[in-house]
Design a protein around this motif. Sequence first.
Motif, short mmCIF file in Angstrom:
data_model
loop_
_atom_site.label_atom_id
_atom_site.label_comp_id
_atom_site.label_asym_id
_atom_site.label_seq_id
_atom_site.Cartn_x
_atom_site.Cartn_y
_atom_site.Cartn_z
N LEU A 11 0.86 -1.19 0.00
CA LEU A 11 0.00 0.00 0.00
C LEU A 11 0.89 1.23 0.00
O LEU A 11 1.73 1.39 0.91
N VAL A 12 0.73 2.07 -1.01
CA VAL A 12 1.51 3.29 -1.10
C VAL A 12 0.60 4.46 -1.46
O VAL A 12 -0.55 4.25 -1.90
N GLN A 13 1.11 5.65 -1.31
CA GLN A 13 0.38 6.85 -1.68
C GLN A 13 0.70 7.25 -3.12
O GLN A 13 1.76 6.86 -3.65
N PRO A 14 -0.18 7.98 -3.76
CA PRO A 14 0.12 8.45 -5.12
C PRO A 14 1.46 9.19 -5.17
O PRO A 14 1.79 9.96 -4.25
N GLY A 15 2.22 8.92 -6.22
CA GLY A 15 3.52 9.54 -6.39
C GLY A 15 4.68 8.73 -5.83
O GLY A 15 5.84 9.03 -6.14
#
Length: 115
Positions: A11-15
Amino acid sequence: DVQLVESGGGLVQPGESLRLSCVASGITFSRHDMSWVRQAPGKEVGWVAGITSLPSLFRAASYADSVKGRFTISRDNAKDTLYLQMNSLKTEDTAVYYCATDSGVRGQGTQVTVS
């Protein structure tokens, strides 16, 4: 038996970035063109990137338009391993990612969630 084991999802954030790995066994990895494909929720499997089995000097990679310039496919034949470096991730990249041989064998997949 051919076995492909993917890892590196999360799970990562946009960018942000992720690097996926796929370790192959039961095949002569260096002789096979390899690909990454993905399946987003409710959608069909889509091709992401491919790389030829040629020696590194002649090796070619290709990408879906949606990931071109952001993703990089590579391989280490000495380690029987395929990679996918994913940069500048977008929410629409959320999917289960699979590596696949040129004969259509796929691994169990690794989940990538961008949110």
